[in-house]
Design an enzyme around this catalytic site. Structure first.
Site: not given
Lengths: 449, 441
Positions: A179, B333, B358-360
């Site tokens: 990404r 993400d 959730s990667r954030l």
């Protein structure tokens, strides 16, 4: 000088009728008036050359004339690379001034058997599961395997944090087919913590075409080789993600109408991987320790590409979706994670015995889980009960708050020394902590005072 | 005025001199399902727009030494070998009108509900170059859905790509609609992209959004299975191209792609028809790239604008580890996994809290939400794990600690239940979990 004319055009490949005999495989050709359209020659016959396009082919006109630009993709080969960000083709993308000193093509020979160095010191990462189950030494190639969304990238970032920041090494980060958001985040984080001065980055991310995604690895390797061969340094090489390299190669092979093996991989996959991995070796000048994320497509651990790549690894850490599902991060499958260092002679009897014992407990635990699902926990024998409870503690204990995950989880990261891990594990196994509630072991560093 | 006339005239004369006024022509030699082979068109460009008499239009999809492949996007009447083909000397582009907001449109500037073309159309590239890494900003701002299980536990940020994945009838589209409706008065432009949905479904969604006052900031872009597959294949790219043009003017845009599994299947159909060697599960080798370059358009731009993408993927029998699903998970993400079991148990929205990620995470939440959210997540997951083991056990014999965990777990599950279109504010979410903090004191 015009060397040919384009006669056929596809998504990423073009064919050029040659008017000049000097064109060789690997040469870079481009449109005379627009270098945005450039191509690498991949095969050649006496009248024409097949090329892959480094950028897009949209808008490219049949009959356009091409010139020879260079003998191959080149990247800076000097101290100028430190703290800089490149794309796969060796161009700077961090919008800062740059005057080139020395450039070099990105294809290079592998390290010969004579020069490969295999002795080195152990390198502790401060991550409990890795240091305990799969410890590594300088010069190792470590694979971090995992399916989609189980935490490979976070683990790579934690390793950058713990290993790169703590030992005084130089590092190269290669973003291959991952990404762009994460690439930018990493750059910002490194800049903010003043760690950029010893690191170089190369990005060919997932929005780019397959040629760019595959070339990023070669470019990154060239930078690492510079640091090893010219600067005589111990180098850390982070590749996220080496599977994407093979994936990009399959896309190119399909486009070139080559015959493919199962699941669409190129037939020369083993060869391609070997050309990469054998360049990542230590010599007497310096070492390259590499951490390579390996994506597992469709959670299929036996995938041909994954197996081919892992055969070059000195150690592997496998991430498991079932453990991630329980929220235990890093979600490592302890049965599949190991390294060449797990040997009585290398890590000592105490550590080795503890690994064996922990694996015995956890194997039994998995069997007991099935029994409990049917009979309930009260039906277990006393011995099984204690194995069951202690295993759960072990499982919780091997979770760990990570420095790089702090903004997400709100729990401060922990660096744990191997000595502390051994003491804690010993105590859990011998029952010293039987009266402690298991939740006390979740997301901690060391337990004992 | 005269100046313009003269310059126009000069240009035309120049064009005639350079032969630029003459369309490059060719003849159809073979007609396939969604593409044709053409001879002639000697100096055509890749991706150039092409007309086949008045019968059809398309774009150049492949150029061989002796022939050209044209992918068809519109067919008015039957094409026959021998028909004349004109290359239009310009890149193939789609059409878009600013009047599209509140309407159901296709990628050629048609208002599908009114059944006519817009007047003020502009041309937009189907796809632009990827945004340079250094032009990206960090994803930090929250994009609230109004759903507790998402905003609190697996939050979404502006510029994030959050996959919504689950079986048929588990409420995937509903989460998108909830999110769109919750953007009212928040200065977010929403684009809902229907890929291969039925016409009934699209009309329902249109009425639902209009009724809830969301139409004033929403565009619905639709493409159906009875259309040419090339067209359906292009639709999400065009949607993101539209979103991108808004983002570059510093707008925040939310794009829902419903759904990418169908998109993958259509791309497979096109690839196999053009005789490309199939890879895993007969999908073409570049199926990953087809989706990665699409979803990489989602980002926070350094100029302040953003594109948030909520792609949807439909699974079978709850298996999120098949090829397409894992591909898309690995691009996004994070993912909200919906489980049929939870849905039938009435735990709606039917989020599987173990498999969702959730990667954030906390990065996009404010401090209070982050604090409560991370506590709820850890406690909830450990409850779900413990619940299975102690399902058969006798509660009275359990330790005080364990009993409390089980009791709190049940309450947490109840707090996460929420009806559709009943958004909660952040404060309401935090308040409903007060019991967790209070008991600890």
């Amino acid at each position: 000088m015009v060397v040919g004319k384009i006669i056929s055009i596809f998504d990423i490949s073009v064919e050029v009728i040659l008017s000049d005999e000097s064109v060789k495989i690997g040469d870079i050709l481009a449109l005379e008036d627009n270098y945005d359209y450039s191509f690498e020659v991949v095969s050649i016959n006496n009248v024409s050359a097949t090329c892959i396009s480094l950028g897009t082919t949209r808008g490219l006109k049949k009959g356009s004339e091409v010139v020879k630009l260079s003998e191959g993709i080149q990247i800076e080969y000097s101290d100028n690379v430190l703290g800089r960000v490149f794309n796969s083709y060796g161009d700077l993308i961090d919008n800062k001034e740059f005057s080139s000193i020395n450039k070099r093509t990105i294809n290079h020979d592998t390290v010969s058997l004579k020069n490969v160095d295999v002795t080195a010191d152990i390198l502790w990462t401060g991550i409990k599961v890795i240091d305990f189950f799969a410890p590594l030494q300088k010069g190792f190639r470590m694979g971090l395997l995992g399916g989609a969304g189980v935490g490979k990238t976070v683990l790579i970032k934690e390793l950058i944090h713990n290993v790169y920041s703590s030992i005084n090494a130089h590092a190269v980060f290669v973003g291959a087919g991952e990404r762009s958001r994460e690439g930018k985040e990493l750059y910002e984080e490194m800049k903010e913590s003043n760690l950029l001065d010893k690191m170089s980055m190369v990005f060919g991310q997932m929005g780019d075409n397959p040629v760019s995604r595959s070339k990023s690895v070669y470019s990154g390797l060239t930078l690492a080789e510079y640091l090893r061969d010219e600067k005589k340094q111990d180098v850390l090489l982070f590749i996220d993600n080496i599977y994407r390299f093979i994936q990009a190669k399959s896309e190119i092979a399909t486009e070139l109408k080559q015959l493919l093996i199962e699941n669409g991989y190129p037939a020369d996959m083993a060869n391609e991987i070997s050309k990469i991995e054998e360049r990542i070796s230590s010599t007497e000048d310096g070492s390259i320790t590499s951490f390579q994320a390996i994506y597992i497509p469709a959670d299929d651990y036996n995938d041909e590409a994954v197996q081919t790549i892992t055969s070059y690894m000195d150690g592997q850490i496998v991430l498991d979706r079932k453990i991630a599902e329980l929220g235990l991060y890093p979600a490592i499958d302890v049965f599949k994670s190991t390294s060449k260092l797990v040997d009585v002679e290398k890590i000592g009897e105490r550590h080795f015995k503890l690994i064996e014992e922990v694996l015995r407990y956890l194997t039994r635990y998995n069997e007991l889980e099935e029994i409990i699902a049917i009979l309930g926990i009260e039906e277990l024998s006393e011995e099984d009960k204690s194995i069951f409870y202690r295993s759960r503690k072990l499982r919780y204990y091997f979770s760990q708050p990570m420095f790089v995950a702090e903004p997400y989880t709100n729990i401060p990261g922990q660096f744990v020394k191997i000595e502390d891990i051994l003491i804690d594990v010993e105590n859990i196994l011998n029952g010293s902590y039987d009266n402690v509630d298991e939740s006390k072991f979740l997301f901690i560093g060391k337990y004992h005072e | 005025m005269d100046d313009i006339w003269t310059s126009n005239l000069n240009e035309t004369v120049d064009n005639i001199k350079n032969n630029d006024n003459i369309y490059n022509t060719g003849k159809v030699i073979k007609v396939n399902d969604y593409n044709i082979e053409v001879t002639g068109l000697n100096d055509v460009s890749f991706y150039e727009e092409v007309n086949i008499d008045d019968k059809a239009s398309g774009y150049v999809f492949g150029i061989y030494a002796d022939r050209v492949i044209v992918a068809l996007v519109k067919i008015n009447s039957e094409i026959k070998p021998g028909d004349m083909v004109y290359a239009l000397r310009k890149e193939f582009k789609c059409l878009f009108s600013l009047d599209s907001i509140g309407k159901v449109i296709d990628v050629f500037g048609n208002d599908l509900i009114a059944g006519k073309k817009f007047d003020n159309l502009v041309e937009l590239s189907v796809e632009n170059k990827p945004l340079p890494i250094m032009d990206r900003g960090l994803v930090k701002r929250e994009m609230l859905t109004g759903i507790t299980g998402i905003d609190l536990i697996y939050p979404i940020g502006k510029g994030q790509r959050q996959l919504i994945i689950g079986d048929k009838k588990t409420g995937k589209t509903q989460i998108c609609l909830d999110t769109i409706v919750n953007q009212k008065n928040k200065n977010v432009l929403c684009i809902y992209v229907a890929i291969g949905k039925t016409k009934k479904e699209v009309k329902d969604i249109y009425y639902e959004l209009t009724r809830r006052g969301a139409a004033s900031y929403t565009i619905i872009i639709a493409s159906f299975h009875d259309e040419l597959p090339t067209r359906t294949y292009l639709t999400p790219y065009v949607a993101l191209s539209i979103a991108e043009s808004f983002m570059l003017q510093t707008y925040d845009v939310l794009v829902c792609l419903d759904d990418l599994k169908k998109h993958a299947d259509i791309y497979r159909q096109i690839s196999l028809a053009s005789k490309k060697t199939p890879g895993r599960d007969a999908y073409p080798s570049d199926i990953f790239y087809a989706h990665s370059r699409l979803l990489e358009k989602g980002c926070q731009h350094k100029n302040g604008g953003s594109i948030t993408i909520l792609p949807i993927v439909e699974t079978k029998a709850g298996d999120i580890t098949d090829y397409i699903s894992t591909n898309i998970i690995s691009i996004c993400d994070g993912q909200i996994v919906l489980s049929e079991k939870n849905f039938t148990k009435g735990e709606k929205p039917a989020i599987d809290y173990g498999l969702s990620v959730s990667r954030l995470g906390g990065n996009v939440q404010d401090d209070e939400m982050k604090k409560v959210g991370s506590k709820v997540r850890i406690d909830l997951l450990s409850y779900l794990d413990v619940r299975q083991i102690y399902e058969l056990a006798n509660t009275d014999e359990m330790s005080e600690d364990l009993q409390k965990r089980l009791r709190e777990g049940k309450m947490m599950i109840d707090c996460l239940k929420q009806y559709k279109f009943s958004p909660k504010t952040k404060q309401e979410m935090i308040n409903s979990f007060n019991f967790l903090v209070d008991e600890k004191k």
